[in-house]
Scaffold this motif. Structure first.
Motif, PDB file in Angstrom:
ATOM      1  N   GLY A   1       0.837  -1.194   0.000  1.00  0.00           N
ATOM      2  CA  GLY A   1       0.000   0.000   0.000  1.00  0.00           C
ATOM      3  C   GLY A   1       0.874   1.247   0.000  1.00  0.00           C
ATOM      4  O   GLY A   1       2.078   1.188  -0.194  1.00  0.00           O
ATOM      5  N   GLU A   2       0.230   2.387   0.213  1.00  0.00           N
ATOM      6  CA  GLU A   2       0.969   3.642   0.212  1.00  0.00           C
ATOM      7  C   GLU A   2       1.945   3.692   1.370  1.00  0.00           C
ATOM      8  O   GLU A   2       1.716   3.107   2.427  1.00  0.00           O
ATOM      9  N   GLY A   3       3.035   4.403   1.167  1.00  0.00           N
ATOM     10  CA  GLY A   3       4.013   4.565   2.234  1.00  0.00           C
ATOM     11  C   GLY A   3       5.401   4.798   1.692  1.00  0.00           C
ATOM     12  O   GLY A   3       5.611   4.947   0.494  1.00  0.00           O
ATOM     13  N   LEU A   4       6.335   4.796   2.577  1.00  0.00           N
ATOM     14  CA  LEU A   4       7.736   5.043   2.262  1.00  0.00           C
ATOM     15  C   LEU A   4       8.344   3.822   1.585  1.00  0.00           C
ATOM     16  O   LEU A   4       8.234   2.713   2.104  1.00  0.00           O
ATOM     17  N   HIS A   5       8.991   4.034   0.442  1.00  0.00           N
ATOM     18  CA  HIS A   5       9.662   2.925  -0.238  1.00  0.00           C
ATOM     19  C   HIS A   5      11.082   2.747   0.283  1.00  0.00           C
ATOM     20  O   HIS A   5      11.473   1.661   0.685  1.00  0.00           O
ATOM     21  N   HIS A   6      11.882   3.820   0.244  1.00  0.00           N
ATOM     22  CA  HIS A   6      13.237   3.725   0.780  1.00  0.00           C
ATOM     23  C   HIS A   6      13.795   5.097   1.095  1.00  0.00           C
ATOM     24  O   HIS A   6      13.252   6.113   0.686  1.00  0.00           O
ATOM     25  N   VAL A   7      14.891   5.098   1.848  1.00  0.00           N
ATOM     26  CA  VAL A   7      15.595   6.316   2.228  1.00  0.00           C
ATOM     27  C   VAL A   7      16.969   6.266   1.571  1.00  0.00           C
ATOM     28  O   VAL A   7      17.621   5.215   1.557  1.00  0.00           O
ATOM     29  N   CYS A   8      17.395   7.405   1.046  1.00  0.00           N
ATOM     30  CA  CYS A   8      18.698   7.487   0.390  1.00  0.00           C
ATOM     31  C   CYS A   8      19.552   8.541   1.088  1.00  0.00           C
ATOM     32  O   CYS A   8      19.086   9.646   1.360  1.00  0.00           O
TER      33      CYS A   8
END
Length: 71
Positions: A7-14
């Motif tokens: 669902g919607e949300g954070l995929h990854h942090v860079c």
């Protein structure tokens, strides 16, 4: 795939780093599992490497080193 599964949300942090190889080596030395043992080619000539989400509380984490601008 991510949206269908989670669902919607954070995929990854860079995080931008000066040296992706050194950053990967440093966290591996602290016991963090890696997706990429060495940096690989990313967008716009960047060198990138990912950490295993299992080692980062489920968050896919990326290190990115500025590249030469080549694809």
């Amino acid at each position: 795939k991510f949206l269908a599964r989670n669902g919607e949300g954070l995929h990854h942090v860079c995080f931008q780093v000066d040296d992706a190889a050194e950053a990967l080596s440093r966290v591996a030395g602290k016991g963090v599992r890696l997706v990429d043992e060495t940096p690989r080619a990313g967008l716009h000539g960047m060198r990138i490497g990912f950490l295993d989400p299992g080692s980062t509380f489920g968050v896919l984490t990326e290190f990115a080193q500025e590249g030469d601008g080549e694809p």
